[in-house]
Design an enzyme around this catalytic site. Structure first.
Site, PDB file in Angstrom:
ATOM      1  N   ARG A  40       0.856  -1.191   0.000  1.00  0.00           N
ATOM      2  CA  ARG A  40       0.000   0.000   0.000  1.00  0.00           C
ATOM      3  C   ARG A  40       0.891   1.239   0.000  1.00  0.00           C
ATOM      4  NH1 ARG A  40      -5.134  -1.685   2.318  1.00  0.00           N
ATOM      5  NH2 ARG A  40      -5.477  -3.737   1.351  1.00  0.00           N
ATOM      6  N   GLU A  94       1.023   4.069   1.186  1.00  0.00           N
ATOM      7  CA  GLU A  94       0.457   4.931   2.223  1.00  0.00           C
ATOM      8  C   GLU A  94       1.382   6.113   2.496  1.00  0.00           C
ATOM      9  OE1 GLU A  94      -2.415   4.608   3.682  1.00  0.00           O
ATOM     10  OE2 GLU A  94      -3.017   2.498   3.696  1.00  0.00           O
ATOM     11  N   ARG A 110       0.647   3.145  12.955  1.00  0.00           N
ATOM     12  CA  ARG A 110      -0.089   1.942  12.578  1.00  0.00           C
ATOM     13  C   ARG A 110      -0.143   1.690  11.078  1.00  0.00           C
ATOM     14  NH1 ARG A 110      -6.291   2.241  12.729  1.00  0.00           N
ATOM     15  NH2 ARG A 110      -6.808   4.137  11.616  1.00  0.00           N
ATOM     16  N   HIS A 111       0.646   2.458  10.301  1.00  0.00           N
ATOM     17  CA  HIS A 111       0.632   2.285   8.850  1.00  0.00           C
ATOM     18  C   HIS A 111       1.997   1.823   8.340  1.00  0.00           C
ATOM     19  CE1 HIS A 111      -3.049   4.848   9.033  1.00  0.00           C
ATOM     20  NE2 HIS A 111      -3.390   4.052   8.043  1.00  0.00           N
ATOM     21  N   GLU A 121      -9.152  -1.108  13.943  1.00  0.00           N
ATOM     22  CA  GLU A 121      -9.578  -2.062  12.928  1.00  0.00           C
ATOM     23  C   GLU A 121      -8.431  -2.971  12.527  1.00  0.00           C
ATOM     24  OE1 GLU A 121      -9.049  -3.142   8.867  1.00  0.00           O
ATOM     25  OE2 GLU A 121      -8.882  -0.976   9.170  1.00  0.00           O
ATOM     26  N   SER A 159     -10.999  -5.911   7.306  1.00  0.00           N
ATOM     27  CA  SER A 159     -12.147  -5.471   6.526  1.00  0.00           C
ATOM     28  C   SER A 159     -12.632  -6.646   5.697  1.00  0.00           C
ATOM     29  CB  SER A 159     -11.779  -4.313   5.603  1.00  0.00           C
ATOM     30  OG  SER A 159     -11.603  -3.124   6.347  1.00  0.00           O
ATOM     31  N   ARG A 185      -0.515  -5.736  12.584  1.00  0.00           N
ATOM     32  CA  ARG A 185      -1.418  -4.975  13.446  1.00  0.00           C
ATOM     33  C   ARG A 185      -2.064  -5.876  14.504  1.00  0.00           C
ATOM     34  NH1 ARG A 185      -5.522  -0.650  10.761  1.00  0.00           N
ATOM     35  NH2 ARG A 185      -3.517   0.065   9.921  1.00  0.00           N
TER      36      ARG A 185
END
Length: 594
Positions: free
Chosen positions: A359, A361, A367-368, A517, A520, A568
C-alpha cells in the site's frame, strides 16, 4: 520465569554526556567492555591503546607458554598443563582438542564431533550434575582475580557460567573468558550445578565451565547496547528522576526507534523484540492451521498485476518489463482480493493466503506500513455473510488461545519491557454491532468530527472515533474484540454487495481489537451487471479488470471473506504502541532499508 535478565545492568551516562557536545564515532556513542560510555576522544584513544597493548601481551604470553608446553608438561609442573594454553586457533573437527580454550578455526561444515547441544532455555536444576555443550552469545562478563562470571544469552534466555582457577582450569583461561567482548558467539562445555541466580531467566542453575571456545568474535563498539534497548520506559523514566535528584550518576540511555530499526539485527537480539517475532510467527501458524482444519485451500496469488486491487491512490505503480518491446503499466498488489474470488469461482470453495501486501500509504503514523503481511480468506456462503463472520470468530479465537496456551514465556518477556493488559474476548461468538448503532453510541457520548461538524449517518469513522467506540464497547460488553457490520456503501470497495433492504448500506464488516480495525471484509458482488455498474460508480475502468469480471460470467457462487494485517494483530494483542515493533524489517513512506 518472570525475570528481566537486564534489570541489573549498569550501562548509563551522565547528564553532561546528554548534551550536544557528547563524544560520538560515526554518529554513534562508544562503550568500553563493561558497557560504560566513553566520554571523550582522548579517553577513547587511551582505551584502544590499552586494548591493543593487552592483546599483544596476551598473544606473546600464549606463544611463550605454547613453546614451553612440551617441557612443562613432561615435568608435570604447574597447576594446569601448559598444553592447555592455545598458541593459535584451535582445531576441533572430531576429537576434543588438547586446548581447553581459545578461538576456534572457522566452521566450514568440516566438523563431526558428535556433541549433543543444550538450548539455554532448557537448562534447569533437573540437569544437575550433567555435562552439556552450549552455543550462545556473551551477554556480559565479570572478572576479578582468579574468577570470572559470564552471562550467556540464547534467543532471549540467559544463564550464568562460572570459571575459577583450579588444578584443571588455568588462570589464562579465566582471563580469556573475562576479555570476551559482548555478543561474541562461544561454544562452552560445562557441568550443570544447582544455584540461585535471580538475574538470569534460568535462575535455578549455573554452569561450571570445563571448556570454552569462541566461534565468532563481536566487534567491541556495538551500534547500541542490548541492555539499554531492553529497558522498559518506566525504568528509564525512573532513572531520569533519580539522576535529577542526585541519587543516580546518570539516566539510562533511551534507544530511539530509528536507532533500533537502523540496526535491526542487533535489535532483534533484545529479548522482548525476539519474543515479539515469535508471537508473529504464532499468529500466522494458528491462522493457517485453523483454516486448514475447516477445509480451506492455501493459495499463492500474483503480486505484480495490471490494475489496482482495491482502487484509490494508494498503489505502487511500475513499468512492467521496462525498456523492452513488451513494456506495459503494472502495479504491486494491494491485496489478493480479486484472485481469492476468482479461485472460489474456480470451485476451490474455500481459500486463504498468507503473503505480502503493498500500500503506497503517505502516512507516518504508528499503525501504517507500505508493506505488510496479509492474512486473507474467501469462502462460498449459502445464505449470509455472517457465515464468514462465524469463521472469523473461529480462527481469531484459535489464534488467541494458541498464543495464551503455548507462548507464556514469550509473553512474560515482552510484558517486562512493554507491560500490557491481557486481551479480553469471548471463546464463542463475539459482539457484533450494526453501523447505525455505533453512530448512535458515538453521538450519545458527545463525539463530533475533527472539524467540529456532527457525525453523519453515512460517513466513514475517523481513527479517534474508532478508538472511542472501542472504549464504549469495552464498557458495555467487556470485550476488546468485536465486529462492526453494515458499513455505508459509499465508503466500501466496488466489489462489495449492497444491502437488499437499504442499498445505502452494504453487507460488509470490520473487525476490531482494542478499538482499532484489524480486518475489513464483506459479501462480494457475484452478479456481472451489478459489478460493472459499481465499477463505473467508483470510476474504475471495468476493462482493466476484464479477467476478474469474466470470472463471474459462467455461474458464480455467492461468497464472502476478509483480509487481516498480521503486524497490526500482533501489535494490538500485545498492546504495543507502534506496528513497526511487529514488522521484521519495516517498510513505510520513509524507510526502504535495511
Amino acid at each position: 520465569p518472570n525475570v528481566n535478565p537486564f534489570r541489573n545492568c549498569t550501562s548509563h551516562y551522565s547528564m553532561a554526556d546528554a548534551e550536544p557536545q557528547e563524544y560520538l564515532v560515526d554518529g554513534k556513542p562508544v562503550f568500553d567492555d563493561e558497557g560504560n560510555r566513553i566520554p571523550s576522544k582522548g579517553a577513547h584513544k587511551k582505551y584502544l591503546a590499552k586494548k591493543e597493548k593487552d592483546a599483544k601481551k596476551a598473544a606473546h604470553k600464549a606463544k611463550e607458554q605454547g613453546d614451553k608446553a612440551p617441557a612443562d608438561a613432561g615435568a608435570g609442573g604447574g597447576a594446569a598443563a601448559a598444553a592447555d594454553v592455545p598458541a593459535g586457533p584451535v582445531t576441533y573437527k572430531k576429537d576434543e582438542p588438547k586446548e581447553l580454550f581459545g578461538d576456534l578455526v572457522m566452521t566450514q561444515s568440516n566438523q563431526e564431533t558428535g556433541r549433543t547441544w543444550a538450548h539455554v532455555s532448557k537448562l534447569s536444576a533437573d540437569l544437575d550434575g550433567k555435562e552439556v555443550w552450549v552455543r550462545a552469545r556473551v551477554h556480559n562478563t565479570r572478572a576479578k582475580g582468579n574468577q570470572c562470571f559470564v552471562v550467556l544469552r540464547q534467543a532471549g534466555f540467559t544463564v550464568q557460567a562460572a570459571l575459577f582457577k583450579t588444578d584443571t582450569i588455568p588462570k589464562e583461561m579465566v582471563k580469556f573468558a573475562g576479555a570476551l567482548s559482548r555478543e561474541t558467539v562461544i561454544d562452552l562445555k560445562a557441568k550443570v550445578v544447582k544455584a540461585d541466580i535471580k538475574s538470569c531467566t534460568q535462575s535455578d542453575v549455573e554452569l561450571a565451565v570445563l571448556r570454552l571456545y569462541t566461534v565468532s568474535r563481536a566487534e567491541i563498539n556495538l551500534p547500541m547496547q542490548i541492555a539499554d534497548a531492553a529497558r522498559s520506559e518506566a525504568e528509564i523514566e525512573e532513572s531520569v528522576k533519580l539522576a535529577a535528584e542526585g541519587k543516580m550518576e546518570g539516566a539510562y540511555v533511551r534507544v530511539e526507534q530509528k536507532t533500533r530499526l537502523d540496526n535491526r539485527i542487533i535489535d532483534l537480539r533484545v529479548p522482548a523484540q525476539n519474543a515479539i517475532m515469535r508471537i508473529s510467527s504464532a499468529v500466522g501458524h494458528y491462522f493457517r492451521s485453523a483454516l486448514l482444519e475447516k477445509g480451506f485451500v492455501e493459495i499463492h496469488t500474483p503480486k505484480i498485476i495490471a490494475g489496482a486491487s482495491e482502487g484509490g491512490a494508494a498503489v505502487f505503480k511500475l513499468k512492467y518489463m521496462e525498456g523492452t518491446s513488451v513494456e506495459k503499466p503494472g502495479c504491486l498488489a494491494q491485496s489478493p482480493q480479486l484472485y481469492k474470488q476468482m479461485c472460489v469461482m474456480g470451485d476451490m470453495e474455500r481459500v486463504f493466503e498468507v503473503g505480502p501486501v503493498f500500500r503506497a500509504e503517505m502516512s507516518a503514523t504508528n499503525r501504517h506500513l507500505t508493506e505488510f503481511t496479509g492474512l486473507d480468506f474467501e469462502m462460498q456462503i449459502n445464505e449470509s455473510y455472517t457465515e464468514a463472520l462465524d469463521m472469523t470468530d473461529y480462527f481469531m479465537v484459535k489464534i488467541f488461545e494458541g498464543i495464551k496456551a503455548n507462548f507464556q514465556a514469550e509473553l512474560q518477556i515482552i510484558s517486562q519491557q512493554y507491560p500490557f493488559e491481557p486481551l479480553q474476548y469471548s471463546s464463542g461468538k463475539n459482539p457484533r454491532l450494526m453501523y447505525p448503532e455505533a453512530i448512535a453510541m458515538l453521538r450519545a457520548a458527545g463525539l463530533k468530527n475533527e472539524d467540529g461538524s456532527e457525525i453523519d449517518d453515512f460517513q466513514d469513522l475517523e481513527t479517534a472515533q474508532e478508538r472511542t467506540l472501542g472504549k464504549l464497547v469495552k464498557d458495555k460488553y467487556n470485550t476488546d474484540f468485536w465486529v462492526l457490520e453494515r458499513f455505508p456503501m459509499a465508503v466500501r470497495p466496488f466489489y462489495t454487495m449492497p444491502c437488499e433492504d437499504d442499498p445505502r448500506y452494504s453487507n460488509s464488516y470490520d473487525v476490531f481489537m482494542r478499538g482499532q480495525e484489524i480486518m475489513s471484509g464483506a459479501q462480494r458482488v457475484h452478479d456481472v451487471p451489478l459489478l460493472v455498474k459499481q465499477c463505473q460508480e467508483k470510476q474504475i475502468p471495468a476493462n482493466d479488470l476484464k479477467a476478474y469480471v469474466d470470472a463471474f460470467r459462467y455461474g458464480a457462487f455467492p461468497h464472502a471473506g476478509g483480509g487481516i494485517g498480521l503486524e497490526r494483530v500482533v501489535a494490538l494483542y500485545l498492546g504495543l504502541d507502534n506496528v513497526r515493533k511487529t514488522s521484521l524489517f519495516p517498510r513505510d513512506m520513509n524507510r526502504l532499508t535495511p
